[in-house]
Every structure is written in C-alpha cells, then in structure tokens.
Design a protein around this motif. Structure first.
Motif: not given
Length: 315
Positions: A303-313, A101-110, A137-145
């Motif tokens: 962004x650069x630091x976060x990608x390095x820490x999580x290993x996701x970009x 499935x695709x994602x139309x709206x993503x709200x990071x409320x937690x 990390x979540x948004x980057x991993x979901x990015x293709x959707x």
C-alpha cells in the motif's frame, strides 16, 4: 501466522452461476462499478447485477466496443477509463464524483494476462500497472463515494501462486518473465484487498479478493495454441478441457463477494468457488491462497509503495 482463510460452508460451489448466487437478492437502488464489465466474466457480472436490479457503471478502455457488447441490457452506463493511464483514472473519478452518487459495490474485474514485455506510464511493467496500480488509484480517488455497507472486490487469480510481489524489482528490469509478472500482479490484487479492508472497515466498507476459476475468455488472447495446451486449458484440437468454468460460473464468486449476506462482518480474505479459500497446501498444488498474498505486513508495505508510485492515498 493465524488466518481467517477457512471455508464457511456457503452451500455454493464451482458450478454455481452468478444468477444462482443472486437468487432472492434485490439490488434495486444499488450502484455498482464494474471495470471490464463488458467482456468475459465482467460482462456476465454486469448482466447478473442488472438482472437483480442494480445500476451498473462500466468504465471501459474501448468505449464503442463496450457499448456494443452491452446493448440490450438496461440500467447500464458506459464511461471511458484506461487503467494503465493515471490521468484517465483521475478523469473518470472526477466525472463520477461530479454526479454526486454513492458507490455500493465495486468490482475490479478488468485485467491483462501474460502479455509480451510492455511498459506504460513512467516505465512501469504493464501487468502490475494495469491490474494493480490502476485499480489502486481508482478506488482511492473514488473513496469519498463509498458509504457504510459498501464492498470492494479485487479480482485476482490462482495465478498469484506464480510468485510474490518483487519489492526489489517491481518492474522486472532485471529480466522479464510474463508469468512471474502476471503472478506478481495477481498477488498484488489480493494484498490490496487485505490492506484496504483493514483501513476501511471502521467506515463499514469491506474488501475481498478472489480466484474466479479457470475460464477460457479473451484474457488468453496473448497465448498461442501450444501455451494453452501446456496450461491444460485446451486439448490438441483446441477444445476446452474438463474442469473449465463457463463465464456464468466464473462470474459467480465475484458476484457472491459483492452481495452475499453470508459475508457480512467479514473481509480481507481470498475466495474461490463461492466460499472462503483455505490456505495453500504444502505440496505445491495451486489451490487455496499463498501466505505471502494475505500477509498483513506485506499488504501494508505494498500500500505504501503503491501510494508513492501513484501519488494517491485516501487514507
């Protein structure tokens, strides 16, 4: 620094509710992911989106609690996700991807607020790890959707006024202060939206950050009565003081950010009271947005630091 941080005259305000924002908007056939979508502002956000026809996926650290809270709401599904655990983030993203499935709206409320000093993962400060790195990390991993027209909403707070991102001591190893740590995490939420919007806009995906307002929800569970009084949230008898929003009003700005046609063609900005916020005044009043929270150079650095820490970009 020039800024797009100026009100657009939305016609809404601090007392607008999520349902009022969505009046006349049909979200039938749209899919939304709302982290924390089973309590506080997240629950009201889920309710408003489903009432407008959207299908909402609610990733939850406490799945049974989420399922109980969402009983009676149609068009909702619950899955497991612990934002403080990158393995859990990866597993959720893989399960979602497998659904095709695709994602139309993503709200990071937690999120968590003003917690006692806590370390997660490889020793990360818990508020930065949960509120920022987990969502990053979540948004980057979901990015293709994400497809053209999708929006990503990063729920920040007026708490970003407590301070900038401390790039030389992200994990508060040189002395922990729960409010400075919260402020850093909330500033990171804004910077994340600024850089994501820059990276994603060519694909037609826009990102926003926001302050939902002052609302007494379970987010304050780590504060005692004296701290709530000192923060102006309750009076000495424990009653909520004036100026606080209801959860329905608190959810309005994030729902507006995710759905309003008034924001078409815009992105990378910080919102409050269902409008684009103005720059913070020089007198120290905690309104509007601080320059350090919307600085493109700092956003790119984080962004650069976060990608390095999580290993996701994804970019």
């Amino acid at each position: 620094m020039t800024t797009a941080q100026h009100k657009i005259g939305s016609g809404f305000g601090a007392t607008t509710t999520a349902a009022e924002v969505l009046a006349g908007i049909d979200l039938t056939g749209r899919l939304a992911i709302v982290t924390g979508g089973y309590s506080g502002l997240g629950l009201e956000t889920t309710r408003a989106l489903t009432d407008a026809g959207a299908h909402v996926v609610v990733p939850a650290r406490r799945r049974a609690t989420a399922e109980k809270a969402l009983q009676g709401l149609g068009n909702v599904e619950v899955d497991e996700l612990d934002l403080a655990d990158l393995g859990s983030v990866r597993a959720f993203a893989e399960r979602f991807a497998a659904s095709g499935r695709g994602i139309d709206l993503f709200i990071g409320s937690a999120g968590i607020m003003a917690v006692p000093e806590t370390r997660v993962g490889p020793g990360w400060e818990a508020q930065f790890a949960t509120n920022h790195l987990g969502h990053f990390a979540l948004v980057n991993r979901l990015w293709p959707a994400f497809g053209a027209g999708a929006r990503v909403v990063s729920v920040s707070s007026r708490g970003h006024h407590y301070g900038p991102v401390r790039f030389d001591d992200l994990n508060f190893e040189r002395g922990y202060d729960k409010w400075l740590a919260y402020g850093q995490a909330k500033t990171a939420n804004v910077l994340f939206a600024v850089e994501l919007d820059r990276l994603a806009r060519e694909r037609g995906v826009r990102a926003f950050a926001l302050h939902p307002g002052r609302i007494l929800t379970d987010l304050v569970r780590h504060l005692d009565r004296r701290e709530l009084v000192d923060a102006g949230m309750v009076d000495e008898s424990g009653r909520v003081t004036g100026g606080a929003k209801t959860p329905e009003q608190g959810a309005a700005t994030q729902v507006w950010a995710a759905t309003s046609p008034q924001l078409d063609g815009l992105g990378g900005v910080y919102l409050e009271d269902c409008d684009i916020a103005e720059p913070a005044p020089a007198d120290g009043t905690r309104t509007g947005v601080q320059d350090y929270a919307v600085d493109p150079a700092l956003a790119g650095r984080l962004w650069t630091v976060s990608a390095e820490l999580t290993g996701v970009n994804a970019f």
